[in-house]
Design a protein around this motif. Structure first.
Motif, PDB file in Angstrom:
ATOM      1  N   UNK A 162     -89.260 -37.961   3.322  1.00 13.16           N
ATOM      2  CA  UNK A 162     -89.450 -36.525   3.560  1.00 13.16           C
ATOM      3  C   UNK A 162     -88.952 -36.138   4.951  1.00 13.16           C
ATOM      4  N   UNK A 163     -89.326 -36.918   5.957  1.00 11.43           N
ATOM      5  CA  UNK A 163     -88.899 -36.629   7.330  1.00 11.43           C
ATOM      6  C   UNK A 163     -87.377 -36.767   7.476  1.00 11.43           C
ATOM      7  N   UNK A 164     -86.810 -37.769   6.792  1.00  9.40           N
ATOM      8  CA  UNK A 164     -85.362 -37.966   6.866  1.00  9.40           C
ATOM      9  C   UNK A 164     -84.618 -36.781   6.269  1.00  9.40           C
ATOM     10  N   UNK A 165     -85.052 -36.317   5.107  1.00  7.35           N
ATOM     11  CA  UNK A 165     -84.386 -35.178   4.478  1.00  7.35           C
ATOM     12  C   UNK A 165     -84.547 -33.911   5.319  1.00  7.35           C
ATOM     13  N   UNK A 166     -85.696 -33.759   5.943  1.00  5.23           N
ATOM     14  CA  UNK A 166     -85.889 -32.612   6.833  1.00  5.23           C
ATOM     15  C   UNK A 166     -84.916 -32.675   8.005  1.00  5.23           C
ATOM     16  N   UNK A 167     -84.761 -33.864   8.568  1.00  7.88           N
ATOM     17  CA  UNK A 167     -83.873 -34.040   9.713  1.00  7.88           C
ATOM     18  C   UNK A 167     -82.416 -33.816   9.333  1.00  7.88           C
ATOM     19  N   UNK A 168     -82.055 -34.209   8.103  1.00  7.09           N
ATOM     20  CA  UNK A 168     -80.683 -34.031   7.623  1.00  7.09           C
ATOM     21  C   UNK A 168     -80.444 -32.641   7.032  1.00  7.09           C
ATOM     22  N   UNK A 169     -81.476 -31.804   7.015  1.00  4.35           N
ATOM     23  CA  UNK A 169     -81.400 -30.460   6.417  1.00  4.35           C
ATOM     24  C   UNK A 169     -81.022 -30.527   4.930  1.00  4.35           C
ATOM     25  N   UNK A 170     -81.553 -31.541   4.255  1.00  4.91           N
ATOM     26  CA  UNK A 170     -81.302 -31.721   2.834  1.00  4.91           C
ATOM     27  C   UNK A 170     -82.568 -31.554   2.003  1.00  4.91           C
ATOM     28  N   UNK A 171     -83.655 -31.145   2.647  1.00  3.81           N
ATOM     29  CA  UNK A 171     -84.884 -30.902   1.888  1.00  3.81           C
ATOM     30  C   UNK A 171     -84.700 -29.671   1.014  1.00  3.81           C
ATOM     31  N   UNK A 172     -85.233 -29.730  -0.200  1.00  6.35           N
ATOM     32  CA  UNK A 172     -85.101 -28.648  -1.181  1.00  6.35           C
ATOM     33  C   UNK A 172     -83.641 -28.446  -1.602  1.00  6.35           C
ATOM     34  N   UNK A 173     -82.930 -29.562  -1.750  1.00  2.00           N
ATOM     35  CA  UNK A 173     -81.553 -29.518  -2.253  1.00  2.00           C
ATOM     36  C   UNK A 173     -81.353 -30.654  -3.256  1.00  2.00           C
ATOM     37  N   UNK A 174     -80.418 -30.452  -4.160  1.00  2.00           N
ATOM     38  CA  UNK A 174     -80.063 -31.531  -5.083  1.00  2.00           C
ATOM     39  C   UNK A 174     -79.390 -32.680  -4.345  1.00  2.00           C
ATOM     40  N   UNK A 175     -78.677 -32.362  -3.274  1.00  2.00           N
ATOM     41  CA  UNK A 175     -77.990 -33.406  -2.507  1.00  2.00           C
ATOM     42  C   UNK A 175     -78.980 -34.415  -1.948  1.00  2.00           C
ATOM     43  N   UNK A 176     -80.148 -33.932  -1.503  1.00  2.00           N
ATOM     44  CA  UNK A 176     -81.161 -34.837  -0.978  1.00  2.00           C
ATOM     45  C   UNK A 176     -81.679 -35.792  -2.041  1.00  2.00           C
ATOM     46  N   UNK A 177     -81.937 -35.272  -3.239  1.00  2.00           N
ATOM     47  CA  UNK A 177     -82.400 -36.129  -4.331  1.00  2.00           C
ATOM     48  C   UNK A 177     -81.339 -37.153  -4.732  1.00  2.00           C
ATOM     49  N   UNK A 178     -80.087 -36.708  -4.784  1.00  2.00           N
ATOM     50  CA  UNK A 178     -79.000 -37.620  -5.142  1.00  2.00           C
ATOM     51  C   UNK A 178     -78.838 -38.698  -4.079  1.00  2.00           C
ATOM     52  N   UNK A 179     -78.962 -38.315  -2.802  1.00  2.00           N
ATOM     53  CA  UNK A 179     -78.841 -39.274  -1.700  1.00  2.00           C
ATOM     54  C   UNK A 179     -79.892 -40.368  -1.822  1.00  2.00           C
ATOM     55  N   UNK A 180     -81.130 -39.986  -2.153  1.00  2.00           N
ATOM     56  CA  UNK A 180     -82.206 -40.978  -2.273  1.00  2.00           C
ATOM     57  C   UNK A 180     -82.058 -41.832  -3.526  1.00  2.00           C
ATOM     58  N   UNK A 181     -81.502 -41.252  -4.580  1.00  2.00           N
ATOM     59  CA  UNK A 181     -81.458 -41.964  -5.848  1.00  2.00           C
ATOM     60  C   UNK A 181     -80.264 -42.878  -6.050  1.00  2.00           C
ATOM     61  N   UNK A 182     -79.245 -42.746  -5.181  1.00  2.00           N
ATOM     62  CA  UNK A 182     -78.024 -43.512  -5.457  1.00  2.00           C
ATOM     63  C   UNK A 182     -78.069 -44.927  -4.883  1.00  2.00           C
ATOM     64  N   UNK A 183     -79.125 -45.284  -4.161  1.00  2.27           N
ATOM     65  CA  UNK A 183     -79.270 -46.645  -3.627  1.00  2.27           C
ATOM     66  C   UNK A 183     -80.351 -47.384  -4.416  1.00  2.27           C
ATOM     67  N   UNK A 184     -80.033 -48.571  -4.886  1.00  2.00           N
ATOM     68  CA  UNK A 184     -80.997 -49.337  -5.675  1.00  2.00           C
ATOM     69  C   UNK A 184     -80.810 -50.832  -5.424  1.00  2.00           C
ATOM     70  N   UNK A 185     -81.820 -51.451  -4.829  1.00  2.00           N
ATOM     71  CA  UNK A 185     -81.777 -52.892  -4.599  1.00  2.00           C
ATOM     72  C   UNK A 185     -81.866 -53.640  -5.921  1.00  2.00           C
ATOM     73  N   UNK A 186     -82.658 -53.105  -6.839  1.00  2.00           N
ATOM     74  CA  UNK A 186     -82.822 -53.755  -8.142  1.00  2.00           C
ATOM     75  C   UNK A 186     -81.486 -53.851  -8.880  1.00  2.00           C
ATOM     76  N   UNK A 187     -80.722 -52.762  -8.905  1.00  2.00           N
ATOM     77  CA  UNK A 187     -79.446 -52.776  -9.607  1.00  2.00           C
ATOM     78  C   UNK A 187     -78.427 -53.650  -8.878  1.00  2.00           C
ATOM     79  N   UNK A 188     -78.503 -53.674  -7.549  1.00  2.00           N
ATOM     80  CA  UNK A 188     -77.632 -54.577  -6.793  1.00  2.00           C
ATOM     81  C   UNK A 188     -77.914 -56.027  -7.173  1.00  2.00           C
TER      82      UNK A 188
END
Length: 278
Positions: free
Chosen positions: A130-156
């Motif tokens: 939450x703090x990271x997205x606020x700092x990046x000005x991506x809170x309340x955006x689809x870009x913020x959700x996509x940024x968080x969802x595109x990294x996965x240790x499990x899939x790696x």
């Protein structure tokens, strides 16, 4: 065991498993039946599994053309699920390739650290995200959700395990032909990893489509809501109309149902190959 006895056991097993399957599918049957009924017929006892009067067309129109913008929620979910899945495939495969086939200093340590991060539950990182997205000005955006969802240790990890099973001779032959790292990754590893890539893509799409927690916390504007939050709004407005609620729920699971039924063999094959080999 005689052949006749083996056939008997198979028949009994098939019948038992079929009965259990019907039991588990009963809620789905009820949802399908309710979505096609008039509201006054939903609670009729005994249950009318096949509606005597069909209202499926009107229920469909009310769900998709009423005050709740169900179609807009659908487009938001498609956007989030497709983009998150594609980016996750790219990043996870690019991370898995060097961990599986390249030699570099600190490789085992890096892989160990990645595995250790898998034990951290997602709920523990909600505040930092939450703090990271606020700092990046991506809170309340689809870009913020996509940024968080595109990294996965499990899939790696899953992709890395599959790539370990690919014979090293392919890599060595390509190196002798002068192939660089990019060509090894793009021209050799990805084509040979299609089964596990299909599996990862399907699972990630399903996870993204069903994600409720992320949009609930990181989205405020209703126009950005995906299907899970849209269904919650729909439930609030039509709390007593079960036929419309079931039609909305049925509409929401159609993409997932289609993906699973059509591609379930690839899912099972990819998971077994990625999890067992290596």
């Amino acid at each position: 065991m005689s052949r006749k006895r083996q056939n008997l056991v198979k028949w009994i097993t098939t019948i038992v498993m079929g009965a259990i399957s019907i039991l588990f599918l009963t809620p789905l049957f009820w949802m399908l039946s309710t979505a096609a009924k008039y509201e006054k017929d939903v609670m009729v006892y005994p249950i009318q599994w096949i509606p005597q009067k069909w209202n499926i067309v009107n229920n469909f129109k009310e769900v998709w053309m009423d005050s709740v913008p169900f179609g807009w929620f659908y487009l938001n979910s498609l956007k989030l699920a497709v983009l998150t899945t594609l980016l996750s495939l790219i990043i996870s495969s690019m991370s898995a390739f060097p961990l599986a086939k390249l030699q570099f200093k600190g490789k085992n340590l890096t892989f160990g650290l990645l595995l250790s991060l898998m034990i951290i539950p997602g709920e523990a990182t909600l505040v930092p995200r939450y703090l990271l997205l606020k700092w990046l000005h991506l809170y309340n955006t689809h870009s913020g959700l996509i940024l968080m969802g595109m990294f996965s240790i499990y899939f790696t990890f899953l992709l890395r395990q599959f790539m370990l099973s690919i014979h090293t001779d392919f890599i060595e032959a390509a190196k002798m032909d002068g192939a660089g790292y990019w060509r090894l990754y793009w021209g050799i590893m990805l084509p040979l990893s299609k089964p596990i890539l299909a599996t990862v893509g399907i699972i990630k799409f399903i996870w993204s489509w069903n994600d409720y927690q992320g949009p609930l916390i990181f989205l405020i504007s209703r126009k950005l809501y995906p299907i899970p939050l849209g269904l919650q709004l729909f439930k609030t407005e039509f709390a007593d109309n079960y036929s419309l609620l079931m039609m909305a729920s049925l509409s929401a699971i159609v993409p997932l149902f289609f993906v699973f039924i059509v591609l379930q063999k690839q899912v099972i094959q990819g998971i077994s190959l990625g999890g067992v080999k290596g």
